[in-house]
Motif scaffolding. Structure first.
Motif, PDB file in Angstrom:
ATOM      1  N   TYR A  76       5.574  13.080  35.213  1.00 35.16           N
ATOM      2  CA  TYR A  76       5.696  12.643  36.598  1.00 35.16           C
ATOM      3  C   TYR A  76       5.005  11.300  36.744  1.00 35.16           C
ATOM      4  CZ  TYR A  76       6.578  17.605  37.477  1.00 35.16           C
ATOM      5  OH  TYR A  76       7.069  18.876  37.450  1.00 35.16           O
ATOM      6  N   GLY A  77       5.726  10.280  37.177  1.00 36.97           N
ATOM      7  CA  GLY A  77       5.106   9.005  37.480  1.00 36.97           C
ATOM      8  C   GLY A  77       5.291   7.943  36.416  1.00 36.97           C
ATOM      9  N   ASP A  78       4.581   6.859  36.614  1.00 38.31           N
ATOM     10  CA  ASP A  78       4.662   5.661  35.780  1.00 38.31           C
ATOM     11  C   ASP A  78       3.791   5.832  34.538  1.00 38.31           C
ATOM     12  OD1 ASP A  78       4.579   3.116  34.669  1.00 38.31           O
ATOM     13  OD2 ASP A  78       4.069   2.116  36.542  1.00 38.31           O
ATOM     14  N   ARG A  79       4.389   5.750  33.363  1.00 33.35           N
ATOM     15  CA  ARG A  79       3.662   5.956  32.107  1.00 33.35           C
ATOM     16  C   ARG A  79       2.635   4.867  31.817  1.00 33.35           C
ATOM     17  NH1 ARG A  79       7.864   8.549  27.790  1.00 33.35           N
ATOM     18  NH2 ARG A  79       8.902   9.928  29.260  1.00 33.35           N
ATOM     19  N   LYS A  80       2.626   3.814  32.580  1.00 34.38           N
ATOM     20  CA  LYS A  80       1.639   2.747  32.401  1.00 34.38           C
ATOM     21  C   LYS A  80       0.317   3.072  33.102  1.00 34.38           C
ATOM     22  CE  LYS A  80       5.241  -0.725  32.049  1.00 34.38           C
ATOM     23  NZ  LYS A  80       5.927  -1.816  32.727  1.00 34.38           N
ATOM     24  N   LYS A  81       0.331   4.104  33.943  1.00 32.16           N
ATOM     25  CA  LYS A  81      -0.878   4.473  34.689  1.00 32.16           C
ATOM     26  C   LYS A  81      -1.729   5.445  33.867  1.00 32.16           C
ATOM     27  CE  LYS A  81       1.201   3.636  39.142  1.00 32.16           C
ATOM     28  NZ  LYS A  81       1.522   4.160  40.452  1.00 32.16           N
TER      29      LYS A  81
ATOM     30  N   PHE B  52      -2.014   7.787  38.817  1.00 33.08           N
ATOM     31  CA  PHE B  52      -1.919   8.488  37.541  1.00 33.08           C
ATOM     32  C   PHE B  52      -0.481   8.774  37.137  1.00 33.08           C
ATOM     33  CE2 PHE B  52      -5.880   9.815  39.575  1.00 33.08           C
ATOM     34  CZ  PHE B  52      -6.804   9.504  38.592  1.00 33.08           C
ATOM     35  N   CYS B  53      -0.301   9.055  35.858  1.00 35.94           N
ATOM     36  CA  CYS B  53       0.930   9.626  35.333  1.00 35.94           C
ATOM     37  C   CYS B  53       0.572  11.029  34.852  1.00 35.94           C
ATOM     38  CB  CYS B  53       1.463   8.788  34.170  1.00 35.94           C
ATOM     39  SG  CYS B  53       2.998   9.433  33.484  1.00 35.94           S
TER      40      CYS B  53
ATOM     41  N   HIS C 240       5.519  17.805  45.454  1.00 37.74           N
ATOM     42  CA  HIS C 240       5.441  17.697  46.908  1.00 37.74           C
ATOM     43  C   HIS C 240       4.273  16.815  47.319  1.00 37.74           C
ATOM     44  CE1 HIS C 240       8.780  20.417  47.208  1.00 37.74           C
ATOM     45  NE2 HIS C 240       8.176  21.223  46.357  1.00 37.74           N
ATOM     46  N   ASP C 241       3.787  16.956  48.526  1.00 44.61           N
ATOM     47  CA  ASP C 241       2.818  16.036  49.126  1.00 44.61           C
ATOM     48  C   ASP C 241       1.631  15.693  48.228  1.00 44.61           C
ATOM     49  OD1 ASP C 241       4.382  15.932  51.361  1.00 44.61           O
ATOM     50  OD2 ASP C 241       3.309  17.549  52.366  1.00 44.61           O
ATOM     51  N   THR C 242       1.004  16.676  47.614  1.00 39.73           N
ATOM     52  CA  THR C 242      -0.174  16.407  46.786  1.00 39.73           C
ATOM     53  C   THR C 242       0.191  15.525  45.605  1.00 39.73           C
ATOM     54  OG1 THR C 242      -0.981  18.583  47.406  1.00 39.73           O
ATOM     55  CG2 THR C 242      -2.093  17.500  45.580  1.00 39.73           C
ATOM     56  N   GLY C 243       1.353  15.720  45.038  1.00 36.93           N
ATOM     57  CA  GLY C 243       1.794  14.925  43.902  1.00 36.93           C
ATOM     58  C   GLY C 243       1.882  13.450  44.219  1.00 36.93           C
ATOM     59  N   ASN C 244       2.290  13.113  45.427  1.00 36.60           N
ATOM     60  CA  ASN C 244       2.392  11.706  45.805  1.00 36.60           C
ATOM     61  C   ASN C 244       1.023  11.022  45.812  1.00 36.60           C
ATOM     62  OD1 ASN C 244       5.165  11.742  46.058  1.00 36.60           O
ATOM     63  ND2 ASN C 244       5.060  12.463  48.163  1.00 36.60           N
ATOM     64  N   ILE C 245      -0.015  11.758  46.154  1.00 34.68           N
ATOM     65  CA  ILE C 245      -1.373  11.210  46.128  1.00 34.68           C
ATOM     66  C   ILE C 245      -1.765  10.896  44.684  1.00 34.68           C
ATOM     67  CG2 ILE C 245      -3.805  11.729  46.558  1.00 34.68           C
ATOM     68  CD1 ILE C 245      -2.765  13.485  48.933  1.00 34.68           C
ATOM     69  N   PHE C 246      -1.534  11.829  43.775  1.00 31.71           N
ATOM     70  CA  PHE C 246      -1.858  11.623  42.364  1.00 31.71           C
ATOM     71  C   PHE C 246      -1.010  10.502  41.762  1.00 31.71           C
ATOM     72  CE2 PHE C 246      -3.562  15.929  42.729  1.00 31.71           C
ATOM     73  CZ  PHE C 246      -4.755  15.801  42.024  1.00 31.71           C
ATOM     74  N   ASN C 247       0.240  10.429  42.160  1.00 35.42           N
ATOM     75  CA  ASN C 247       1.181   9.472  41.579  1.00 35.42           C
ATOM     76  C   ASN C 247       0.777   8.021  41.835  1.00 35.42           C
ATOM     77  OD1 ASN C 247       3.527   8.774  40.147  1.00 35.42           O
ATOM     78  ND2 ASN C 247       4.683   8.574  42.039  1.00 35.42           N
ATOM     79  N   GLN C 248      -0.021   7.778  42.830  1.00 40.85           N
ATOM     80  CA  GLN C 248      -0.434   6.409  43.131  1.00 40.85           C
ATOM     81  C   GLN C 248      -1.310   5.816  42.027  1.00 40.85           C
ATOM     82  OE1 GLN C 248      -2.189   6.399  47.028  1.00 40.85           O
ATOM     83  NE2 GLN C 248      -0.361   7.257  47.968  1.00 40.85           N
TER      84      GLN C 248
ATOM     85  N   MET D 278       8.470  12.436  43.925  1.00 41.66           N
ATOM     86  CA  MET D 278       7.994  11.924  42.662  1.00 41.66           C
ATOM     87  C   MET D 278       9.042  12.216  41.601  1.00 41.66           C
ATOM     88  SD  MET D 278       4.578  12.925  40.487  1.00 41.66           S
ATOM     89  CE  MET D 278       3.570  12.832  41.913  1.00 41.66           C
ATOM     90  N   HIS D 279       9.344  11.228  40.793  1.00 45.85           N
ATOM     91  CA  HIS D 279      10.366  11.364  39.764  1.00 45.85           C
ATOM     92  C   HIS D 279       9.808  12.118  38.558  1.00 45.85           C
ATOM     93  CE1 HIS D 279      13.917  10.495  37.460  1.00 45.85           C
ATOM     94  NE2 HIS D 279      13.169   9.991  36.492  1.00 45.85           N
TER      95      HIS D 279
END
Length: 78
Positions: free
Chosen positions: A20-25, A58-59, A48-56, A1-2
């Motif tokens: 972390y993530g897309d500010r449009k979310k 949320f920002c 790490h792994d948990t962050g990728n779930i949230f990133n889908q 996650m960026h």
């Protein structure tokens, strides 16, 4: 996650926000525990792994208390 970091000016001084993530979310806002900073408190969780779930969906915005970010300068005495 960026991750990006941005200082936000407030009436109490600059506050560092790790994003972390897309500010449009939809946003999730976190604030660290006493004696920690956002990176130490949440960095591992969201990078790490948990962050990728949230990133889908949320920002994530991790807010540091003024002067609590890594390598923060001491507050002025006044």
């Amino acid at each position: 996650m960026h991750e990006t970091e941005q200082y936000v000016e407030t009436c109490y001084g600059s506050v560092l926000v790790s994003i972390y993530g897309d500010r449009k979310k939809l946003p999730i806002v976190t604030f660290h525990d006493i004696g920690l900073n956002a990176q130490d408190n949440f960095g591992h969780f969201f990078k790490h792994d948990t962050g990728n779930i949230f990133n889908q969906a949320f920002c994530i915005y991790n807010i540091n208390a003024p002067g609590q970010e890594l390598n923060a300068k001491p507050f002025a005495s006044e």
